[in-house]
Structures are given as structure tokens and as C-alpha cells.
Design an enzyme around this catalytic site. Structure first.
Site, PDB file in Angstrom:
ATOM      1  N   THR A  14      15.073   1.593  11.520  1.00  0.00           N
ATOM      2  CA  THR A  14      13.798   1.424  12.543  1.00  0.00           C
ATOM      3  C   THR A  14      13.299  -0.011  12.473  1.00  0.00           C
ATOM      4  O   THR A  14      12.844  -0.881  13.319  1.00  0.00           O
ATOM      5  CB  THR A  14      12.890   2.449  12.347  1.00  0.00           C
ATOM      6  N   LYS A 100       8.655  -0.552  -1.129  1.00  0.00           N
ATOM      7  CA  LYS A 100       7.632  -0.525  -2.122  1.00  0.00           C
ATOM      8  C   LYS A 100       8.178   0.163  -3.556  1.00  0.00           C
ATOM      9  O   LYS A 100       7.840  -0.158  -4.741  1.00  0.00           O
ATOM     10  CB  LYS A 100       6.470   0.288  -1.717  1.00  0.00           C
ATOM     11  N   GLU A 124       5.019  -8.304   1.989  1.00  0.00           N
ATOM     12  CA  GLU A 124       3.762  -7.957   2.666  1.00  0.00           C
ATOM     13  C   GLU A 124       3.901  -6.751   3.228  1.00  0.00           C
ATOM     14  O   GLU A 124       2.915  -5.567   3.041  1.00  0.00           O
ATOM     15  CB  GLU A 124       3.298  -8.830   3.848  1.00  0.00           C
ATOM     16  N   VAL A 127       2.919  -2.661   1.557  1.00  0.00           N
ATOM     17  CA  VAL A 127       1.870  -1.996   1.402  1.00  0.00           C
ATOM     18  C   VAL A 127       0.915  -2.242   2.361  1.00  0.00           C
ATOM     19  O   VAL A 127       0.834  -3.168   3.013  1.00  0.00           O
ATOM     20  CB  VAL A 127       0.971  -2.745   0.016  1.00  0.00           C
ATOM     21  N   GLY A 182       7.163  11.475  14.488  1.00  0.00           N
ATOM     22  CA  GLY A 182       7.904  10.363  13.952  1.00  0.00           C
ATOM     23  C   GLY A 182       7.412   9.795  12.656  1.00  0.00           C
ATOM     24  O   GLY A 182       7.794   8.990  12.302  1.00  0.00           O
ATOM     25  N   ASP A 196       4.686   7.661  -2.702  1.00  0.00           N
ATOM     26  CA  ASP A 196       4.594   6.535  -1.829  1.00  0.00           C
ATOM     27  C   ASP A 196       3.255   5.705  -2.166  1.00  0.00           C
ATOM     28  O   ASP A 196       3.206   4.557  -2.507  1.00  0.00           O
ATOM     29  CB  ASP A 196       4.565   6.741  -0.348  1.00  0.00           C
ATOM     30  N   LYS A 200       2.600   1.952  -3.917  1.00  0.00           N
ATOM     31  CA  LYS A 200       1.821   0.780  -3.354  1.00  0.00           C
ATOM     32  C   LYS A 200       0.649   0.652  -4.085  1.00  0.00           C
ATOM     33  O   LYS A 200       0.152  -0.769  -4.293  1.00  0.00           O
ATOM     34  CB  LYS A 200       1.568   1.355  -2.059  1.00  0.00           C
ATOM     35  N   GLY A 296       5.056   2.974  11.092  1.00  0.00           N
ATOM     36  CA  GLY A 296       5.313   2.731  12.430  1.00  0.00           C
ATOM     37  C   GLY A 296       6.197   1.544  12.534  1.00  0.00           C
ATOM     38  O   GLY A 296       6.168   0.628  11.757  1.00  0.00           O
TER      39      GLY A 296
HETATM   40  N1  HSE Z   1       5.892   6.326   4.680  1.00  0.00           N
HETATM   41  C1  HSE Z   1       4.904   5.552   4.618  1.00  0.00           C
HETATM   42  C2  HSE Z   1       3.702   5.903   5.339  1.00  0.00           C
HETATM   43  C3  HSE Z   1       5.383   4.211   5.746  1.00  0.00           C
HETATM   44  O1  HSE Z   1       3.535   7.101   5.688  1.00  0.00           O
HETATM   45  O2  HSE Z   1       2.681   5.293   5.179  1.00  0.00           O
HETATM   46  C4  HSE Z   1       5.864   3.179   5.185  1.00  0.00           C
HETATM   47  O3  HSE Z   1       5.049   2.551   3.776  1.00  0.00           O
END
Ligand code: HSE
Length: 426
Positions: A14, A100, A124, A127, A182, A196, A200, A296
Site C-alpha cells: 500500500t 518502526k 520520518e 512515527v 482498512g 506499535d 514509535k 493510511g
Molecule cells: N498501524 C499503524 C497505526 C500505522 O495504526 O498507526 C503505521 O504506523
């Protein structure tokens, strides 16, 4: 000298497709900023792609290609992403990545290799999606001693929490809704378990304090067991958000990722859906706030292209990697605050037998463990013989509170389920 900056793209999902589209559509902007066009010469992916003329099956052929100036790594995950980054740097290529997970896990190896081979790595998009927080911290706040970083750093969980808060959806329904929009991955664990956000936060903290802050030093709790009841019961006090927080204290950096109750007056409480926000406090800058879409295709691809453009300016003048862009001192040791010493106020909910003496038992245990009560209420929701008791504490150390909650939870004759605790953000 070549007429183009020549790039190789590894990973055509994507975000990769979004990068190709933005570069194709915005060449005028690129030429204005870099002085020459940026051309993607080759694309590698596990599967054949819709641009067969650019397709290269084996990513190693892209890394070896002497015409290529920079590698864009967008495969995600740990391997082969780590190998791609390390081998690219060793082959004299500069690198742009959005990854990340690999940065947080291999920070030392990646930046030592970049320093040793005098190459640059830009990240960039790793995060906060489109938010220029890495540039903000590294360049805009370059002069600052950083005291505090706090952020809503995951769009998927923020989308889920927004649905729970605004529409009263239970966690599972809100997750389905995020998946349909999505956002959440089909295996949503990285997002909803807070990993995640921790990756970050580790990147921002490592950047801010010039050493490698490891994810294992962060106390991480996600949103998967958040009960809609607590979202609704706390609504008049504020909003629940998943916050990654790194605060410099005199005893070390206090690092955590957890759902937090945010006051209505806080800017974070207005950050909805897939939006992210990062708050940074510097010694001379004071408070700085960043805001934008954290997930996105468009936002992530825009951040990747921003890196490609910024890096290309240095490639054009042959200066990429000459001055280290990430200050990473492998000998510097950063003190981390043990999580038990972290101090905060908390929202607590106990589901207990509704009979005389129960409250005094709970408050007695809290008091005996130095946890001071700021307010106490019993919402009028009937549950047979049980009732919910809500306690807001004054600031307390986490280890004292956890000991008290363990002791209360052991009172099996009066406690129906494990006590709920939610940190209250200052
Ligand atoms: N999966 C991450 C989020 C997007 O939902 O913020 C990419 O870092």
C-alpha cells in the site's frame, strides 16, 4: 553527473504504491526542491507488479545496482528488512524506511553501520504517519534539552477508542469497524497490544536522548481488555486514549505505553480516529504540539517522499551521511526509571459484593499501601448482589498501587473480578 536521482524501491504494498504515485504526480515539486527529477529505476516485491518494466525479483540486484543512489525499504517486519537496510548502507546506498519495528529493535546496528559507512538513513514515516515529528525533533528542536515526549502514536487504536467513546461500541465491534475502514491489520495484535506505539516511542526517545532506548524498557499495556463500561463511566471526566510517554525524571527516564484517562481540556482529547498527536516539552522551547494523520496510504507515502526529497538534496551535493544525522553514541548509558517507581493518579473500578464493610476493607488496604483516595463513588448499576465502586486516587507510586490491588483481588469472598486500573494523565 547524472540527470536524475535514481532510487530503488523494495516492497510494493500500500505505501510503496502511494510513494510511486506521489513521485509520478509531483515531479515539478521535486525538481523545484532537489534541482533534478527523482526516478524509481527498479521495484522489488515478492509478487509480480503492475509495472513489469521496473520489476526486479531479487532485491539484492537492486542493492548491487551501481546506478542507484538510494534504497526505499518498505517491506515492513524484521527480516529481510534489517538485511536490506544494513546491506544497502554497506553497499554505499542511502536509505529511506518507514519500518518502526526494525528501527526500534536494531537501532544500534543500523546507526553504527550508517556512521561507519558514512551514509544516511531517513525514517520520518516510521512515527506518526505524515506528522514531521522526526524532522521536528532532529532539526526543529535540535537545540533543545528534551524533558518530555507524549503521544497518541497509533491510528488504529485511536480509531477503535474513538468508536467506543462516541458510539458506545464494545471493543470487538469497534475493532471490526477499524478493520472494515482498512486500518487494523488482519492480525491486529501489534496495534492493539501497544507494541506499535512502543516501537514509535522507543524511536522518539532514542532520538531525543542520543542513546538506544529499548522497547523492553517500556512498560506496555494495550487496549484489548478495555471494557466499554470504563469508557462510559469515565466520560464525564475525560477520554481514554492510548498514550506513549517518555519523561525525564531525576531518577531516570519514565517510559510507558498504556490507556490513559485524558482531561477534557487536554489537546489530546480532541485527537480522533486515525489522527496522531505528539507533545514535546523542551527546556527553552517549552511545549510543542504536532498533529496529523498517523495511518493510511496517503499520509505514510507523503512522509516517505518527504524523506526521499530531503535526502536527495544531500545526494545532489555529495554530502549525504558526511555529518551524522542521528546522534547515536554507543557508549552513552541512559538511566531508565523502574516502572514501579512511576507516579500517577489512577481511576480504579472494583466489582464487589454490595454489603456493609466492603468499602472499608478496600479503602483500608489502599491506605495501608500508602495509596491515598481523592474521590469515591458507587454508580447505580445493578448487577445482582454486586456493585461497581469507582475510586480516583491521588498521585501514587505504581508499585504501591499494584501491591494493594493484588491484596484486594485476593479477597475472593467479596471481589467478583480483577480490579480495573487506568492511569490519569496530568
Ligand atoms: N498501524 C499503524 C497505526 C500505522 O495504526 O498507526 C503505521 O504506523
Amino acid at each position: 553527473m547524472s540527470k536524475y536521482i535514481t532510487a530503488g524501491l523494495i516492497g510494493y504494498g500500500t505505501v510503496g504504491k502511494g510513494v510511486v504515485k506521489i513521485l509520478e504526480n509531483n515531479q515539478k515539486i521535486v525538481v523545484r526542491k532537489v534541482g533534478k527529477p527523482i526516478k524509481i529505476k527498479s521495484i522489488s516485491d515478492l509478487n509480480p507488479i503492475d509495472k513489469p518494466e521496473l520489476y526486479v525479483k531479487n532485491f539484492k540486484d537492486i542493492i548491487k545496482d551501481p546506478e542507484i543512489d538510494l534504497i526505499i525499504e518498505l517491506v515492513g517486519g524484521y527480516e529481510p528488512a534489517r538485511t536490506i537496510i544494513i546491506e544497502s548502507l554497506k553497499s554505499g546506498k542511502n536509505v529511506v524506511t518507514a519500518n518502526k519495528a526494525v528501527l526500534a529493535k536494531y537501532w544500534d546496528q543500523i546507526f553504527i553501520t550508517a556512521q561507519d559507512y558514512k551514509k544516511s538513513i531517513y525514517y520520518e514515516a516510521s512515527v506518526g504517519g505524515v506528522i514531521p515529528v522526526v524532522q521536528g525533533l532532529n532539526e526543529g528542536l535540535a537545540a533543545e534539552e528534551i524533558f518530555e515526549i507524549k503521544g497518541i502514536l497509533n491510528g488504529t487504536t485511536n480509531f477503535i477508542l474513538s468508536k467506543m467513546t462516541k458510539e458506545g461500541l464494545a471493543y470487538e465491534e469497534a475493532l471490526k469497524s477499524a478493520q472494515m475502514a482498512g486500518f487494523a491489520e488482519s492480525n491486529p495484535s501489534f496495534d492493539v497490544d501497544g507494541i506499535d506505539t512502543a516501537n514509535k516511542l522507543a524511536i522518539l526517545a532514542s532520538l531525543a536522548w542520543g542513546s538506544w532506548i529499548k522497547v523492553k524498557n517500556i512498560a506496555v499495556k494495550g487496549i484489548a481488555d478495555l471494557n466499554i463500561k470504563d469508557v462510559l463511566l469515565t466520560k464525564r471526566m475525560g477520554t481514554i486514549k492510548l498514550i506513549g510517554s517518555a519523561i525525564k525524571t531525576k531518577n531516570g527516564i519514565d517510559l510507558s505505553v498504556c490507556p490513559c484517562l485524558i482531561d477534557k481540556s487536554s489537546a489530546f482529547s480532541t485527537v480522533e480516529n486515525e489522527y496522531n498527536a505528539v507533545f514535546i516539552k523542551g527546556k527553552d522551547s517549552g511545549d510543542v504540539l504536532f498533529y496529523g494523520k498517523g495511518a493510511g496510504q496517503g499520509p505514510a507515502a507523503s512522509a516517505v517522499v518527504s524523506d526521499i526529497i530531503n535526502l536527495s538534496k544531500f545526494i545532489v551535493t555529495n554530502t549525504a551521511g558526511i555529518v551524522t544525522d542521528v546522534i547515536y553514541d554507543r557508549k552513552k548509558k541512559i538511566k531508565i526509571l523502574p516502572s514501579g517507581q512511576s507516579k500517577s493518579a489512577y481511576y480504579l473500578r472494583f466489582t464487589v459484593v454490595d454489603k456493609p464493610g466492603v468499602l472499608s476493607k478496600i479503602s483500608g488496604i489502599l491506605g495501608a499501601n500508602k495509596v491515598s483516595i481523592a474521590s469515591l463513588s458507587q454508580p447505580n448499576i445493578k448487577q445482582g448482589d454486586y456493585a461497581d465502586v469507582i475510586i480516583i486516587t491521588h498521585e501514587t507510586s505504581l508499585s504501591h498501587l499494584e501491591t494493594a490491588l493484588r491484596q484486594i483481588n485476593a479477597l475472593k469472598s467479596i471481589v467478583k473480578s480483577k480490579p480495573v486500573k487506568i492511569k490519569i494523565e496530568k
